[in-house]
Scaffold this motif. Structure first.
Motif, PDB file in Angstrom:
ATOM      1  N   GLY A 121      57.715  54.387  64.726  1.00  0.00           N
ATOM      2  CA  GLY A 121      58.015  55.309  63.638  1.00  0.00           C
ATOM      3  C   GLY A 121      58.651  54.643  62.432  1.00  0.00           C
ATOM      4  N   ILE A 122      58.220  53.400  62.142  1.00  0.00           N
ATOM      5  CA  ILE A 122      58.744  52.722  60.953  1.00  0.00           C
ATOM      6  C   ILE A 122      57.750  52.939  59.818  1.00  0.00           C
ATOM      7  CG2 ILE A 122      59.420  50.514  59.950  1.00  0.00           C
ATOM      8  CD1 ILE A 122      60.289  49.642  62.715  1.00  0.00           C
ATOM      9  N   GLU A 123      58.075  53.905  58.971  1.00  0.00           N
ATOM     10  CA  GLU A 123      57.158  54.249  57.884  1.00  0.00           C
ATOM     11  C   GLU A 123      57.679  53.756  56.551  1.00  0.00           C
ATOM     12  OE1 GLU A 123      54.231  55.898  56.745  1.00  0.00           O
ATOM     13  OE2 GLU A 123      53.700  55.063  58.702  1.00  0.00           O
ATOM     14  N   THR A 124      58.972  53.958  56.311  1.00  0.00           N
ATOM     15  CA  THR A 124      59.537  53.652  54.992  1.00  0.00           C
ATOM     16  C   THR A 124      60.462  52.442  55.088  1.00  0.00           C
ATOM     17  OG1 THR A 124      61.465  55.032  55.382  1.00  0.00           O
ATOM     18  CG2 THR A 124      59.540  56.098  54.407  1.00  0.00           C
ATOM     19  N   TRP A 125      60.895  51.984  53.917  1.00  0.00           N
ATOM     20  CA  TRP A 125      61.850  50.880  53.859  1.00  0.00           C
ATOM     21  C   TRP A 125      63.098  51.199  54.667  1.00  0.00           C
ATOM     22  CZ3 TRP A 125      62.425  48.434  48.321  1.00  0.00           C
ATOM     23  CH2 TRP A 125      61.201  47.826  47.969  1.00  0.00           C
ATOM     24  N   GLU A 126      63.550  52.467  54.504  1.00  0.00           N
ATOM     25  CA  GLU A 126      64.794  52.838  55.176  1.00  0.00           C
ATOM     26  C   GLU A 126      64.616  52.784  56.692  1.00  0.00           C
ATOM     27  OE1 GLU A 126      66.310  56.702  54.265  1.00  0.00           O
ATOM     28  OE2 GLU A 126      68.262  56.203  55.148  1.00  0.00           O
ATOM     29  N   ASP A 127      63.465  53.311  57.174  1.00  0.00           N
ATOM     30  CA  ASP A 127      63.180  53.231  58.617  1.00  0.00           C
ATOM     31  C   ASP A 127      63.270  51.791  59.082  1.00  0.00           C
ATOM     32  OD1 ASP A 127      62.594  55.905  58.443  1.00  0.00           O
ATOM     33  OD2 ASP A 127      60.410  55.611  58.364  1.00  0.00           O
ATOM     34  N   PHE A 128      62.696  50.926  58.268  1.00  0.00           N
ATOM     35  CA  PHE A 128      62.647  49.507  58.625  1.00  0.00           C
ATOM     36  C   PHE A 128      64.060  48.937  58.731  1.00  0.00           C
ATOM     37  CE2 PHE A 128      62.250  44.971  57.824  1.00  0.00           C
ATOM     38  CZ  PHE A 128      61.138  44.621  58.576  1.00  0.00           C
ATOM     39  N   ALA A 129      64.890  49.245  57.724  1.00  0.00           N
ATOM     40  CA  ALA A 129      66.248  48.697  57.711  1.00  0.00           C
ATOM     41  C   ALA A 129      67.062  49.228  58.881  1.00  0.00           C
ATOM     42  CB  ALA A 129      66.923  49.044  56.382  1.00  0.00           C
ATOM     43  N   ILE A 130      66.919  50.532  59.162  1.00  0.00           N
ATOM     44  CA  ILE A 130      67.682  51.116  60.276  1.00  0.00           C
ATOM     45  C   ILE A 130      67.253  50.474  61.592  1.00  0.00           C
ATOM     46  CG2 ILE A 130      68.058  53.240  61.587  1.00  0.00           C
ATOM     47  CD1 ILE A 130      67.823  54.754  58.879  1.00  0.00           C
ATOM     48  N   ALA A 131      65.928  50.357  61.770  1.00  0.00           N
ATOM     49  CA  ALA A 131      65.413  49.751  62.999  1.00  0.00           C
ATOM     50  C   ALA A 131      65.928  48.321  63.148  1.00  0.00           C
ATOM     51  CB  ALA A 131      63.890  49.770  63.000  1.00  0.00           C
ATOM     52  N   ALA A 132      65.881  47.564  62.048  1.00  0.00           N
ATOM     53  CA  ALA A 132      66.329  46.167  62.097  1.00  0.00           C
ATOM     54  C   ALA A 132      67.802  46.090  62.492  1.00  0.00           C
ATOM     55  CB  ALA A 132      66.105  45.492  60.753  1.00  0.00           C
ATOM     56  N   GLY A 133      68.590  47.042  61.959  1.00  0.00           N
ATOM     57  CA  GLY A 133      70.005  47.076  62.312  1.00  0.00           C
ATOM     58  C   GLY A 133      70.200  47.347  63.796  1.00  0.00           C
ATOM     59  N   LYS A 134      69.404  48.282  64.327  1.00  0.00           N
ATOM     60  CA  LYS A 134      69.523  48.614  65.750  1.00  0.00           C
ATOM     61  C   LYS A 134      69.142  47.427  66.628  1.00  0.00           C
ATOM     62  CE  LYS A 134      67.743  53.175  65.676  1.00  0.00           C
ATOM     63  NZ  LYS A 134      66.785  54.071  66.301  1.00  0.00           N
ATOM     64  N   LEU A 135      68.183  46.637  66.156  1.00  0.00           N
ATOM     65  CA  LEU A 135      67.667  45.525  66.968  1.00  0.00           C
ATOM     66  C   LEU A 135      68.607  44.325  66.960  1.00  0.00           C
ATOM     67  CD1 LEU A 135      64.027  45.819  65.669  1.00  0.00           C
ATOM     68  CD2 LEU A 135      64.638  45.964  68.085  1.00  0.00           C
ATOM     69  N   SER A 136      69.537  44.303  65.994  1.00  0.00           N
ATOM     70  CA  SER A 136      70.356  43.096  65.821  1.00  0.00           C
ATOM     71  C   SER A 136      71.606  43.122  66.685  1.00  0.00           C
ATOM     72  CB  SER A 136      70.772  42.968  64.355  1.00  0.00           C
ATOM     73  OG  SER A 136      69.638  42.802  63.553  1.00  0.00           O
ATOM     74  N   ASP A 137      72.003  41.937  67.086  1.00  0.00           N
ATOM     75  CA  ASP A 137      73.280  41.754  67.753  1.00  0.00           C
ATOM     76  C   ASP A 137      73.864  40.442  67.228  1.00  0.00           C
ATOM     77  OD1 ASP A 137      75.464  41.462  69.323  1.00  0.00           O
ATOM     78  OD2 ASP A 137      74.433  41.799  71.234  1.00  0.00           O
ATOM     79  N   PRO A 138      74.526  40.525  66.064  1.00  0.00           N
ATOM     80  CA  PRO A 138      74.954  39.294  65.392  1.00  0.00           C
ATOM     81  C   PRO A 138      75.808  38.385  66.285  1.00  0.00           C
ATOM     82  CG  PRO A 138      75.248  41.182  63.941  1.00  0.00           C
ATOM     83  CD  PRO A 138      74.861  41.720  65.281  1.00  0.00           C
ATOM     84  N   GLN A 139      76.600  38.990  67.164  1.00  0.00           N
ATOM     85  CA  GLN A 139      77.454  38.176  68.044  1.00  0.00           C
ATOM     86  C   GLN A 139      76.619  37.207  68.882  1.00  0.00           C
ATOM     87  OE1 GLN A 139      80.774  38.278  67.812  1.00  0.00           O
ATOM     88  NE2 GLN A 139      80.425  39.721  66.165  1.00  0.00           N
ATOM     89  N   LYS A 140      75.455  37.711  69.306  1.00  0.00           N
ATOM     90  CA  LYS A 140      74.605  36.893  70.182  1.00  0.00           C
ATOM     91  C   LYS A 140      73.560  36.113  69.394  1.00  0.00           C
ATOM     92  CE  LYS A 140      74.921  39.782  74.289  1.00  0.00           C
ATOM     93  NZ  LYS A 140      74.204  40.880  74.958  1.00  0.00           N
ATOM     94  N   GLY A 141      73.629  36.209  68.087  1.00  0.00           N
ATOM     95  CA  GLY A 141      72.636  35.501  67.275  1.00  0.00           C
ATOM     96  C   GLY A 141      71.261  36.136  67.379  1.00  0.00           C
ATOM     97  N   ILE A 142      71.237  37.452  67.622  1.00  0.00           N
ATOM     98  CA  ILE A 142      69.950  38.159  67.721  1.00  0.00           C
ATOM     99  C   ILE A 142      69.789  39.043  66.501  1.00  0.00           C
ATOM    100  CG2 ILE A 142      68.738  39.974  69.011  1.00  0.00           C
ATOM    101  CD1 ILE A 142      69.850  38.682  71.541  1.00  0.00           C
ATOM    102  N   TRP A 143      68.628  38.977  65.898  1.00  0.00           N
ATOM    103  CA  TRP A 143      68.414  39.671  64.636  1.00  0.00           C
ATOM    104  C   TRP A 143      67.153  40.506  64.660  1.00  0.00           C
ATOM    105  CZ3 TRP A 143      72.447  39.639  61.538  1.00  0.00           C
ATOM    106  CH2 TRP A 143      73.361  38.587  61.636  1.00  0.00           C
ATOM    107  N   GLY A 144      67.185  41.601  63.905  1.00  0.00           N
ATOM    108  CA  GLY A 144      66.003  42.430  63.784  1.00  0.00           C
ATOM    109  C   GLY A 144      64.918  41.719  62.998  1.00  0.00           C
ATOM    110  N   PHE A 145      65.337  41.093  61.911  1.00  0.00           N
ATOM    111  CA  PHE A 145      64.337  40.496  61.027  1.00  0.00           C
ATOM    112  C   PHE A 145      64.869  39.197  60.421  1.00  0.00           C
ATOM    113  CE2 PHE A 145      62.006  40.515  56.829  1.00  0.00           C
ATOM    114  CZ  PHE A 145      60.782  40.217  57.399  1.00  0.00           C
TER     115      PHE A 145
END
Lengths: 305, 444
Positions: free
Chosen positions: B169-193
């Protein structure tokens, strides 16, 4: 004087001229090579540096304009500062390390040739290939170096991604890569130090430090001087490893002056401008070398003879 | 004696060559220059075999000329002995169109044995742009290969972040940014994008991501009159702002170049072309593709490219060459061609071809690469491109690292890039004339 059978042949050239011609003919291949690949480019690029020449367009004389533009470009100064930063780090360290390793390798130890070969291997491997390998080692998230660090309880270092650190990483790589060459020079110098000097010093009660300070160091100063000059010249021209490892980044922290020249020549197609950078660098290197020679007379020991 | 032997050998070779040419000519052999390798070469062999079977009496002789393709073609055209057909990179045929050395494909297309309007409309719209010369709305060449870039993502990481991998359900820029944020875990060096902020040799990669986003915001790299950059427009700045927010607000991305980060499961979304599918198939996790998100302008864009085939004016058998091109463009043949070569088809109907549909079924990610072609774009023509993109990328890098504000960074870069453009036009007056006349033609 005419004689039907043995008429005296009139030589076209006298013997001397013939020798001269033969001599030059033998030299011709080398002379041609030097003319085409050394002399011509030197003068051609000097002329170019006063021209505006987009590689696929006509040439136009512009006087000092290229030089003026370079001196006004902050990116040029940044790249020059980066190159000098690299030189200041690399050259002294490479000399100290090379002398230390050469002195170790000058000992009568078992398998010394193996060690000597080992240190020389990086010098003869392709720098592009090893630079790629080192950029894996330096990788922030998955590199071997950071793996060790985190296992030892440290935190990750952005070896090539932190603008404050990237230049040091490049220096570490260059030290590893260039060490063997300098070690060979120092080994030769060390072996030229007469053994009787050490014997005499020992009799006079000199310890290892005194022997180094008063015999080894003075006697290898010509080599040190040579390495210093060549090191500075080479360091200011550093390009390959940076091109491969950081591409000049992050945030142009490792963008050195030869990358600047390369970009102008081959990516922006401003050949005149790039030639002017080259000549400016030649002048800077020449000046640095002159200063070196002046200063060196104070510390370089030349045997009388 | 030895000399006589040498001479006689040379003469023999010449005679053999001469006669072989004659005998080849007798069976109507089309010569085609190309630079295909590996899979594409295989696809070409199959295509030719099928063609020769269906058209007895015509042979096609492919001639690999590699990197020297253009030089060889120029020399052959100048010598009045070009091949019948040639494949060229992107818009390289323009030079021959200008010199009148190639047939306008339009001449064949509009004949009774040409292509119907339905068939022409079946090509992805962007393909026509690749085949025009001077925006004249004419088919000068026909497209055989297409490529596009799209987003590729790690399905496991999406599932772990609570998103449906098959329908994120990533249609818009905002969807993309929110999804990328959810996918990231900066502590572990894991990133959405991974936001690619590269200049120099990697600037092309930077362009893949920034161009579609600038366009989707309603901006462009360069002004319509080609005299100055347009990346300092409010719209184009919005694209940079998006990536800045993605990194700093949503904490969904990093700009640190990380080799193999996607393959190692450290970055959830990456971008790539269909040529990487064989690599993706070796991944240890399931992967999917999706389209570029829709920007503030309500549109989405994908980087894409096309490669055409050309028929030369001095060809020995132009009619037979047209038969071959037409054969190549046929849906069923193009399906086979695309499957073997790994390129994307240039016609939509290929997607409905049973063989190709089965292929897409087997290669899950392929679908959105092909669909991306519907949003395909032609690169903007930017004078002094390298200098402009380097300046821009350097500014974006500083902005991302908070070393300079967005407005100041972009405005300074624009001033420098404008200087480079001005200088470029001064250096290349002929190109300037040409481009300006083309611009006028476009406006008419």
């Amino acid at each position: 004087m005419e004689d039907s059978s043995g008429r005296r042949k009139r030589r076209f050239w006298s013997t001397k001229t013939e020798e001269i011609v033969t001599g030059y003919l033998c030299l011709l291949p080398t002379l041609l090579y030097a003319a085409v690949f050394l002399v011509f480019p030197v003068f051609f690029s000097l002329v170019l540096s006063f021209q505006r020449w987009p590689m696929f367009g006509p040439k136009k004389f512009v006087g000092w304009q290229n030089y003026q533009r370079i001196l006004q470009d902050e990116v040029f100064w940044l790249s020059l500062r980066n190159a000098l930063h690299y030189a200041v780090l690399y050259v002294p360290l490479s000399i100290i390390l090379a002398l230390a390793v050469a002195m170790l390798l000058n000992q009568p130890i078992r398998g010394v040739n193996l060690y000597r070969t080992g240190y020389f291997v990086p010098v003869v491997t392709s720098s592009v290939a090893v630079a790629v390998v080192w950029s894996f080692l330096f990788n922030t998230d998955y590199g071997l170096l950071n793996d060790f660090l985190t296992r030892l309880g440290g935190s990750r270092v952005g070896w090539l991604t932190n603008p404050d650190i990237a230049m040091y990483s490049v220096v570490i790589f260059s030290l590893w890569k260039g060490l063997g060459g300098n070690v060979v020079l120092y080994l030769a110098a060390l072996q030229g130090v007469p053994g009787h000097l050490y014997e005499a010093a020992k009799i006079d009660g000199a310890g290892p430090w005194a022997q180094f300070r008063y015999i080894t160091w003075p006697l290898v100063t010509p080599t040190t001087f040579f390495m210093f000059i060549m090191g500075i010249i080479g360091a200011i021209q550093v390009f390959e490893q940076i091109y491969i490892m950081t591409g000049g980044g992050p945030m142009r922290a490792t963008y050195v002056v030869f990358m600047y020249m390369y970009d102008y020549a081959f990516r922006y197609n401003e050949m005149g401008y790039a030639s002017a950078v080259g000549y400016l660098m030649a002048v800077i290197i020449f000046a640095l070398t002159l200063i070196n020679m002046r200063v060196s007379s104070k510390y370089v020991y030349y045997e009388q003879g | 004696m030895r000399r006589a032997l040498q001479i006689s050998m040379v003469v023999t070779v010449c005679l053999v060559l001469a006669f072989s040419t004659v005998s080849l000519a007798a069976s109507k052999t089309l010569t085609m220059y190309h630079a295909f390798t590996s899979n594409t070469l295989e696809a070409l062999k199959n295509l030719i075999a099928d063609f020769e079977q269906e058209n007895p009496g015509i042979k096609v002789k492919p001639q690999y000329v590699g990197d020297a393709l253009m030089q060889k073609l120029q020399a052959a055209v100048a010598a009045g002995d070009p091949p019948d057909l040639a494949w060229t990179h992107g818009g390289e045929y323009g030079e021959f169109a200008k010199a009148g050395a190639i047939y306008k494909m339009e001449d064949f297309i509009r004949r009774p044995d040409g292509l119907s309007n339905e068939e022409l409309d079946d090509f992805f719209p962007v393909m026509k742009t690749y085949c025009e010369y001077n925006y004249d709305d004419q088919w000068w060449v026909l497209p055989v290969n297409a490529t596009t870039i799209t987003f590729v993502y790690n399905a496991d990481m999406f599932a772990a972040a609570g998103m449906d991998p098959d329908n994120p359900g990533i249609e818009t820029w905002e969807d993309f940014a929110i999804a990328a944020g959810k996918l990231s875990d900066p502590q572990k060096g894991i990133w959405g994008f991974h936001i690619p902020v590269f200049s120099g040799g990697m600037a092309g990669y930077f362009d893949w991501i920034f161009r579609p986003f600038i366009w989707a915001a309603g901006g462009k790299y360069i002004s319509d009159d080609l005299q100055s950059v347009a990346f300092d427009s409010p719209e184009a700045k919005e694209a940079v702002k998006f990536f800045y927010d993605l990194m700093h607000e949503y904490k969904g991305g990093t700009i640190t170049p990380a080799d193999q980060a996607f393959a190692m499961g450290k970055v959830a979304i990456t971008l790539d072309g269909p040529w990487s599918i064989p690599q993706f198939e070796k991944l240890r996790f399931p992967w999917r593709t999706m389209l570029y998100p829709v920007g503030p302008s309500g549109k989405r864009y994908h980087p894409s490219a096309g490669e055409p085939v050309t028929i030369f004016k001095d060809a020995k058998y132009p009619e037979e060459a047209w038969l071959f091109v037409k054969f190549w463009m046929r849906t069923d043949n193009m399906a086979k061609w695309a499957i073997t070569s790994g390129y994307l088809p240039t016609r939509r109907s290929v997607l409905e071809d049973p063989i190709y549909a089965a292929h897409v079924e087997k290669t899950p990610g392929l679908e959105y690469f092909v669909k991306g072609l519907d949003y395909g774009t032609v690169s903007e023509y930017v004078p002094s491109w390298n200098k402009v993109i380097d300046t821009y990328a350097a500014a974006v890098e500083l902005i991302m690292n908070n070393k300079v504000t967005l407005d100041k960074g972009i405005d300074d870069a624009a001033a420098k890039a404008n200087e480079a453009i001005k200088r470029y036009w001064e250096d290349y007056p002929e190109e300037y004339e040409q481009v300006m006349s083309r611009l006028e033609a476009r406006q008419e």
